[in-house]
Design a protein around this motif. Sequence first.
Motif, PDB file in Angstrom:
ATOM      1  N   CYS A   1       6.208   6.949  -2.724  1.00  0.00           N
ATOM      2  CA  CYS A   1       5.347   6.785  -1.552  1.00  0.00           C
ATOM      3  C   CYS A   1       6.049   7.316  -0.307  1.00  0.00           C
ATOM      4  N   ALA A   2       5.394   8.208   0.387  1.00  0.00           N
ATOM      5  CA  ALA A   2       5.960   8.743   1.622  1.00  0.00           C
ATOM      6  C   ALA A   2       5.778   7.783   2.781  1.00  0.00           C
ATOM      7  N   ALA A   3       4.782   6.921   2.682  1.00  0.00           N
ATOM      8  CA  ALA A   3       4.542   5.897   3.695  1.00  0.00           C
ATOM      9  C   ALA A   3       3.978   4.670   3.007  1.00  0.00           C
ATOM     10  N   VAL A   4       4.470   3.497   3.388  1.00  0.00           N
ATOM     11  CA  VAL A   4       4.008   2.247   2.788  1.00  0.00           C
ATOM     12  C   VAL A   4       3.600   1.281   3.899  1.00  0.00           C
ATOM     13  N   SER A   5       2.689   0.366   3.572  1.00  0.00           N
ATOM     14  CA  SER A   5       2.230  -0.611   4.555  1.00  0.00           C
ATOM     15  C   SER A   5       1.688  -1.834   3.829  1.00  0.00           C
TER      16      SER A   5
ATOM     17  N   ARG B   1       8.450   7.198   5.678  1.00  0.00           N
ATOM     18  CA  ARG B   1       9.709   7.826   5.254  1.00  0.00           C
ATOM     19  C   ARG B   1       9.829   9.255   5.779  1.00  0.00           C
ATOM     20  N   GLU B   2       8.718   9.947   5.916  1.00  0.00           N
ATOM     21  CA  GLU B   2       8.755  11.327   6.396  1.00  0.00           C
ATOM     22  C   GLU B   2       9.181  11.390   7.867  1.00  0.00           C
ATOM     23  N   LYS B   3       8.685  10.451   8.663  1.00  0.00           N
ATOM     24  CA  LYS B   3       9.032  10.425  10.092  1.00  0.00           C
ATOM     25  C   LYS B   3      10.285   9.592  10.347  1.00  0.00           C
ATOM     26  N   ASP B   4      10.776   8.900   9.325  1.00  0.00           N
ATOM     27  CA  ASP B   4      11.947   8.043   9.447  1.00  0.00           C
ATOM     28  C   ASP B   4      11.754   7.016  10.558  1.00  0.00           C
TER      29      ASP B   4
ATOM     30  N   TRP C   1       0.824  -1.192   0.000  1.00  0.00           N
ATOM     31  CA  TRP C   1       0.000   0.000   0.000  1.00  0.00           C
ATOM     32  C   TRP C   1       0.866   1.253   0.000  1.00  0.00           C
ATOM     33  N   CYS C   2       0.468   2.216  -0.785  1.00  0.00           N
ATOM     34  CA  CYS C   2       1.099   3.529  -0.804  1.00  0.00           C
ATOM     35  C   CYS C   2       0.160   4.448  -0.027  1.00  0.00           C
ATOM     36  N   GLU C   3       0.469   4.631   1.261  1.00  0.00           N
ATOM     37  CA  GLU C   3      -0.456   5.365   2.130  1.00  0.00           C
ATOM     38  C   GLU C   3      -0.552   6.836   1.743  1.00  0.00           C
ATOM     39  N   THR C   4       0.563   7.430   1.431  1.00  0.00           N
ATOM     40  CA  THR C   4       0.590   8.812   0.955  1.00  0.00           C
ATOM     41  C   THR C   4       1.573   8.893  -0.207  1.00  0.00           C
ATOM     42  N   THR C   5       1.225   9.712  -1.198  1.00  0.00           N
ATOM     43  CA  THR C   5       2.044   9.809  -2.408  1.00  0.00           C
ATOM     44  C   THR C   5       2.612  11.220  -2.545  1.00  0.00           C
ATOM     45  N   ARG C   6       3.898  11.299  -2.795  1.00  0.00           N
ATOM     46  CA  ARG C   6       4.549  12.583  -3.025  1.00  0.00           C
ATOM     47  C   ARG C   6       4.275  13.050  -4.453  1.00  0.00           C
ATOM     48  N   PRO C   7       4.522  14.324  -4.750  1.00  0.00           N
ATOM     49  CA  PRO C   7       4.305  14.839  -6.109  1.00  0.00           C
ATOM     50  C   PRO C   7       5.085  14.085  -7.187  1.00  0.00           C
ATOM     51  N   ASP C   8       6.238  13.510  -6.824  1.00  0.00           N
ATOM     52  CA  ASP C   8       7.030  12.794  -7.825  1.00  0.00           C
ATOM     53  C   ASP C   8       6.577  11.349  -8.016  1.00  0.00           C
ATOM     54  N   GLY C   9       5.488  10.943  -7.327  1.00  0.00           N
ATOM     55  CA  GLY C   9       4.958   9.594  -7.483  1.00  0.00           C
ATOM     56  C   GLY C   9       5.521   8.581  -6.510  1.00  0.00           C
TER      57      GLY C   9
END
Length: 465
Positions: A411-415, A428-431, A401-409
Amino acid sequence: MVAANIAKPPPKREQGKQALPRRWAGYLLSATVVMSAAPPVRAAAPPPPAAPAENTAVSPSLRELAVLRARPFERMDTDGNGELSDVELPLQLISSFSRADANHSGGIDRTELDAEFKRLEARLTRGPALDPDKPPRTWAEVDRALDRLVAHHELEGAALLVGRGEKIIFEGYAGSYNADSLVNMASASKWPGGAAIAAAVAEGKLDPDAPLSSWRPGLIGTPKANLTLTQLMSFTAGAAAIGDGTPDIALDPRIDIQEAADRLLQFDLVAPPGTEFAYGGWTQQVGAAWAVAATGEPFVKLWNRTVGGPARMTSSHFGHPQKSRDGLDLPNPNLQSGLWTTPRDYARFLMMMSTGGKVGGKQVYPAAAIKLIETDHAAGLPHRWRSAGAEAGRSYGFAAWCETTRPDGSCAAVSSGGAWGTLPWIDREKDLWGLFFVFDRGPRLREDLSVLRKAAEAIVVNKGD
């Protein structure tokens, strides 16, 4: 609760090859078996009885339970011995098997099944254990909340691990669970399983954009000819969704995986490829067969070489959600639900993925494969079946799952949440990464899991761990 580094694995447990259980004789599940976190669609099932009025909006699991209760016992008891074995029991009740078998006969009779249904109905009407307005604010409170969750829902156990890179910041267990508790992951299998195929792509053995007909020339001139590996793994190939059945899980895991692909490719597409997202269908198993053909390795060997071995998942194996707890070396292991693993082993996978493929500072898994996995391949597509993982407009990558998607496509978070309740994630944003590990029914735990996840992330961010 502990803070530790577990990159170094414990001594490997001897599993060895074991004979197939006698109950496997003639084993072939119905092609309409469904394992989902929402009410299954079964063409042959009678209409479910109406749930009590006060319960109709409480939980999808109550409606699912009503469907299961409506099924005649004789229909499930295929060998006619008056008891349901773990083969005959519906997948949705597998987590209840040992508890429901009150007389320890190795099967569940009518009385035991009815008692388990009543007990499950009572559990499902309780609501969540945790108050979202009063979340845990310290690791000690998270530990106590995990205990409260297990007691409230009468779970055998549960675990929560949270970390950053190869460091575990929090590790908590409740009930009978410990670091080595081995259970099936259901759909939490997709991410580690897809990682093996992504690794084969990074090795140059597979082209994710090549047409399916390049491997299966017999498909030339058919709607499936131009399907790509990326479409197969991202559920955008135009196949039916999990709500219409899981024929890949229904297949005998002892057959050759190429034969499995032959059978699955006989199913018609239900939409033009690339026009919709249909979670949980049969296409990822075809992707696994394609990888086996391209690499010349059985899937179990491919997974061990590219994922399990590098991540040091020494107690894990890929098999079938019902029939492979003992690590049988199956030729047709199920990619989307066949992983059996432990909390510590799955945490090691998350560590490897969160560090860009490194273990102990050494590159052991290709970074290019992680980029493929963590790219939104279903952006903007309508969802054929609204699964639990699709909350808040989530999209899908390459088997995760791509929980949130950045403008470049990216995934900022995956699950990769599973029907039994396990949820692994990387933000990835919260590391940080996290793992809620359980073997029960995912839908009824979702609210409590949301409280725990948000609390854990807030503690990490606020403390700067």
